[in-house]
Write a protein that holds these residues in place. Structure first.
Motif, PDB file in Angstrom:
ATOM      1  N   LYS A 359     -44.414   6.994 -50.678  1.00 14.18           N
ATOM      2  CA  LYS A 359     -43.850   7.415 -51.969  1.00 14.18           C
ATOM      3  C   LYS A 359     -41.878   7.383 -52.002  1.00 14.18           C
ATOM      4  O   LYS A 359     -41.243   7.181 -53.208  1.00 14.18           O
ATOM      5  CB  LYS A 359     -44.609   8.594 -53.290  1.00 14.18           C
ATOM      6  CG  LYS A 359     -45.811   7.537 -53.456  1.00 14.18           C
ATOM      7  CD  LYS A 359     -46.593   8.840 -54.139  1.00 14.18           C
ATOM      8  CE  LYS A 359     -47.939   8.859 -53.618  1.00 14.18           C
ATOM      9  NZ  LYS A 359     -48.513   9.881 -54.751  1.00 14.18           N
ATOM     10  N   ARG A 360     -41.614   7.950 -50.886  1.00 10.76           N
ATOM     11  CA  ARG A 360     -39.697   8.615 -51.381  1.00 10.76           C
ATOM     12  C   ARG A 360     -38.877   7.633 -50.685  1.00 10.76           C
ATOM     13  O   ARG A 360     -38.157   7.608 -51.407  1.00 10.76           O
ATOM     14  CB  ARG A 360     -40.042   9.973 -49.902  1.00 10.76           C
ATOM     15  CG  ARG A 360     -39.364  11.508 -50.285  1.00 10.76           C
ATOM     16  CD  ARG A 360     -39.303  11.940 -49.195  1.00 10.76           C
ATOM     17  NE  ARG A 360     -40.075  12.189 -48.720  1.00 10.76           N
ATOM     18  CZ  ARG A 360     -40.426  13.145 -47.529  1.00 10.76           C
ATOM     19  NH1 ARG A 360     -41.224  14.053 -48.590  1.00 10.76           N
ATOM     20  NH2 ARG A 360     -41.369  13.178 -46.604  1.00 10.76           N
ATOM     21  N   ILE A 362     -40.426   4.780 -50.863  1.00 15.12           N
ATOM     22  CA  ILE A 362     -39.796   3.683 -52.028  1.00 15.12           C
ATOM     23  C   ILE A 362     -38.969   3.972 -53.892  1.00 15.12           C
ATOM     24  O   ILE A 362     -37.852   3.316 -54.288  1.00 15.12           O
ATOM     25  CB  ILE A 362     -41.512   3.472 -52.258  1.00 15.12           C
ATOM     26  CG1 ILE A 362     -42.124   2.493 -51.521  1.00 15.12           C
ATOM     27  CG2 ILE A 362     -40.739   2.664 -54.048  1.00 15.12           C
ATOM     28  CD1 ILE A 362     -43.399   2.634 -52.135  1.00 15.12           C
ATOM     29  N   MET A 363     -38.931   5.048 -53.433  1.00 12.98           N
ATOM     30  CA  MET A 363     -38.732   5.692 -54.627  1.00 12.98           C
ATOM     31  C   MET A 363     -37.282   5.690 -54.596  1.00 12.98           C
ATOM     32  O   MET A 363     -35.904   5.789 -55.267  1.00 12.98           O
ATOM     33  CB  MET A 363     -38.492   6.882 -55.621  1.00 12.98           C
ATOM     34  CG  MET A 363     -40.085   6.885 -55.489  1.00 12.98           C
ATOM     35  SD  MET A 363     -41.190   8.487 -56.654  1.00 12.98           S
ATOM     36  CE  MET A 363     -40.078   9.150 -57.797  1.00 12.98           C
ATOM     37  N   ILE A 364     -35.795   6.355 -53.476  1.00 16.64           N
ATOM     38  CA  ILE A 364     -35.240   6.255 -52.717  1.00 16.64           C
ATOM     39  C   ILE A 364     -34.500   4.775 -52.735  1.00 16.64           C
ATOM     40  O   ILE A 364     -33.017   4.204 -53.546  1.00 16.64           O
ATOM     41  CB  ILE A 364     -34.583   6.760 -51.207  1.00 16.64           C
ATOM     42  CG1 ILE A 364     -34.470   8.196 -51.170  1.00 16.64           C
ATOM     43  CG2 ILE A 364     -33.472   6.272 -51.063  1.00 16.64           C
ATOM     44  CD1 ILE A 364     -33.583   8.605 -51.666  1.00 16.64           C
ATOM     45  N   THR A 366     -35.885   2.457 -54.531  1.00 15.24           N
ATOM     46  CA  THR A 366     -35.793   1.509 -55.782  1.00 15.24           C
ATOM     47  C   THR A 366     -34.317   2.221 -56.635  1.00 15.24           C
ATOM     48  O   THR A 366     -33.692   1.360 -57.108  1.00 15.24           O
ATOM     49  CB  THR A 366     -36.627   2.190 -57.053  1.00 15.24           C
ATOM     50  OG1 THR A 366     -37.931   1.507 -56.341  1.00 15.24           O
ATOM     51  CG2 THR A 366     -37.075   2.305 -58.066  1.00 15.24           C
TER      52      THR A 366
END
Lengths: 491, 95
Positions: A359-360, A362-364, A366
């Protein structure tokens, strides 16, 4: 001598001479997996019956005189390679129910060569990690122990299950993948050899994608020769991968005896990072002496943008990951968590299916691709990536190969270095630059530290010159005479 | 540059990952640590440097625009969490 002491090359000869059968060899490995896997957790899925069926077919092929060097050889397949009819999870809960309807090109080529697949090896979730602790199916225990200690150590990552399996003799060899060091660092942590070939050398078709411009399939084995035998079967042009290189694959085993006489070996000043463990630096110096003694010329070189490698990697890889992992939407395959509407279903599915590190990232990714930040982060990183490539191109005008340490430390304990993501990322500081440049690089076991843990040296070569990488690695292997074995292993 | 809680929520929304209020602060700290680390790229002079997008040292290959497979609906749908005949089924989108 136990059957588990054989290398791939030796087992191949005994199989061909009918001194042992593939069924005998596979049964021994199946039993070893049954005995030790519950403890080490090297495999997520084991396929003993399938392995026996493949072993029987291998024996028939040997009897018919149609065997190759991998016929009847039991291997572990990283659970990132899609295997038709056998669950493929990428160590993620989101793929827990996924049974691929097709076979990856690399695994298909190994099967065509007659290899036996014992099971699907554990890894960091979606190959994102350096210690195998991000797996959705539990961490892997490194078969090696510090002298006089029973503390659990990590096997490295992301190909940690592959490394633990081969090191503990729960497989003769394994496939792995390397995005930023995911096979070289675990190989170093477990006393194995592993080569990341040139980007484009092995097909990516059917490998669960992480960062497509970096991902490469590769072999991990107990020695350099076994890696060459495996890579011979894994490499080759594939029309199903648009970045697959359309060029002939040499017989890599022929490079092993070439020697290093007259070769120029580059020693990059920038890899002498402040604070690097003195044992690692001493081993590096030893490696330099070994090559010199065998007739190589040592050349001081500069790779000035080395220190920016990790920062580039932690923009480029998450950016590509955020795009690649958009496919996990709970619609076409994988797990689904129901929601009040479609968006809610997406969000709940992805929140439940992905682990923290994924998740970390993917968020970075994004964020660095989002409007207003793309130029400042992603475009900038791509430009610095070009400078890193240029560093290598310039260096290879002067040298034939480069020698560095593989990792900044030996295997560390489960639970160490986990306070913040950046500390963990530093594990890849020596391996990431070669990944970004797309050049081949190999880790060779070269010695033990004072605590009895293995350390590796890394040989980096020119694009598509794996042969020189093999020649130099074999020379280091001969000089190092590494013969130590892990505490936990099949005997 | 430092992310605030609202930006973390916006990124999570863009990434289609549900984030609980309790997670926002942890994520904010972790994402800021990573962004803080990559800030160092600011000191590199990239004037006139082309971006490098791929690992391959070659132009992407093109293939003939022809059908190379098909008629494998069953294989494609085999892993669907929910299906309706030869379609993937999702929650109702249009009222």
């Amino acid at each position: 001598m136990s059957i588990f002491d054989l290398t791939i090359a030796e087992a191949g000869k005994k199989l061909a001479a009918k001194e042992i059968s593939a069924v005998e060899l596979t049964s021994a490995y199946n039993d070893a997996v049954t005995a030790l896997n519950p403890r080490l957790n090297a495999y997520i899925t084991v396929t003993p019956e399938l392995a026996l069926t493949q072993a029987k077919a291998a024996d028939a092929r040997i009897a018919a005189g149609q065997a190759g060097p991998l016929t009847g050889i039991p291997l572990a397949m990283k659970d990132l390679f899609c295997t038709e009819g056998v669950r493929t999870t990428a160590a993620s809960k989101i793929l827990e129910p996924f049974i691929p309807p097709y076979e990856s090109t690399v695994s298909a080529q190994l099967l065509a060569a007659g290899a036996v697949i014992l099971g699907k090896a554990n890894l960091d979730e979606f190959a994102m990690g350096s210690s195998n602790i991000t797996s959705g199916y539990g961490p892997v225990e490194n078969p090696w122990k510090r002298n006089g200690s029973d503390a659990k150590l990590v096997p490295g990552g992301s190909s940690g299950g592959s490394a633990a399996a081969v090191s503990a003799r729960l497989a003769l060899g394994a496939t792995g993948t390397d995005t930023g060091g995911s096979i070289r660092q675990p190989a170093a942590f477990t006393g194995l050899a592993g080569i990341k070939p040139t980007y484009g050398r092995c097909s990516r078709y059917g490998i669960v994608a992480f960062a497509s411009s970096l991902d490469q399939a590769e072999p991990m084995a107990r020695n350099v020769e076994d890696c060459a035998i495996l890579l011979n079967a894994m490499a080759g042009f594939d029309t199903k991968d648009s970045t697959s290189a359309e060029r002939a694959v040499p017989d890599f085993t022929k490079a092993l005896t070439k020697g290093v006489k007259g070769l120029r070996i580059g020693i990059p000043a920038e890899y002498r990072l402040e604070g690097t463990n003195p044992e690692i630096l001493a081993l590096w110096d030893k490696g330099i002496e070994w090559l010199k003694a065998q007739g190589a010329e040592i050349v001081e070189i500069s790779l000035p943008h080395t220190k920016y490698g990790l920062a580039v990697y932690y923009i480029v890889a998450p950016a590509e990951a955020s795009s690649n992992l958009a496919r996990y939407d709970g619609v076409r395959f994988g797990a689904r968590v129901d929601g009040v509407d479609l968006i809610d279903m997406y969000e709940r599915t992805r929140a439940a299916g992905f682990g923290t590190e994924v998740k970390r990232r993917i968020m970075i990714g994004t964020y660095v691709l989002s409007h207003g930040y793309y130029d400042a982060y992603y475009l900038k990183a791509q430009k610095v990536r070009n400078l890193i490539l240029r560093d290598f191109t310039n260096a290879f005008d002067k040298v034939d190969a480069i020698l560095t340490p593989t990792a900044p430390s030996a295997a560390f304990g489960l639970g160490e270095k986990m306070d913040d993501p950046v500390t963990m990322y530093l594990n890849d500081v020596f391996t990431v630059p070669a990944s970004l440049a797309g050049v081949p690089a190999m880790s060779v076991p070269a010695g033990l530290n004072a605590e009895g843990l293995p350390l590796g040296l890394q040989v980096i070569g020119k694009h598509f010159d794996e042969e020189t990488v093999f020649a130099v690695s074999a020379a280091i292997e001969r000089a190092a005479g590494f013969s130590a074995l892990p505490d936990v292993r099949a005997k | 540059m430092s992310l605030d809680a609202a930006t973390v929520r916006r990124i999570a929304k863009l990434a289609r990952i549900r984030v609980d209020d309790a997670e926002v602060e942890t994520l904010r700290t972790e994402l800021n640590a990573i962004l803080g680390y990559v800030e160092q790229l600011g000191e590199v002079d990239v004037e006139g440097v082309e971006p490098l997008s791929g690992g391959a040292q070659m132009a992407l290959r093109q293939r003939a625009d022809v059908v190379t497979d098909g008629e494998i609906a069953e294989k494609i749908l085999a892993n669907a969490p929910d299906r309706n005949e030869n379609f993937f089924a999702v929650p109702k989108v249009v009222e």
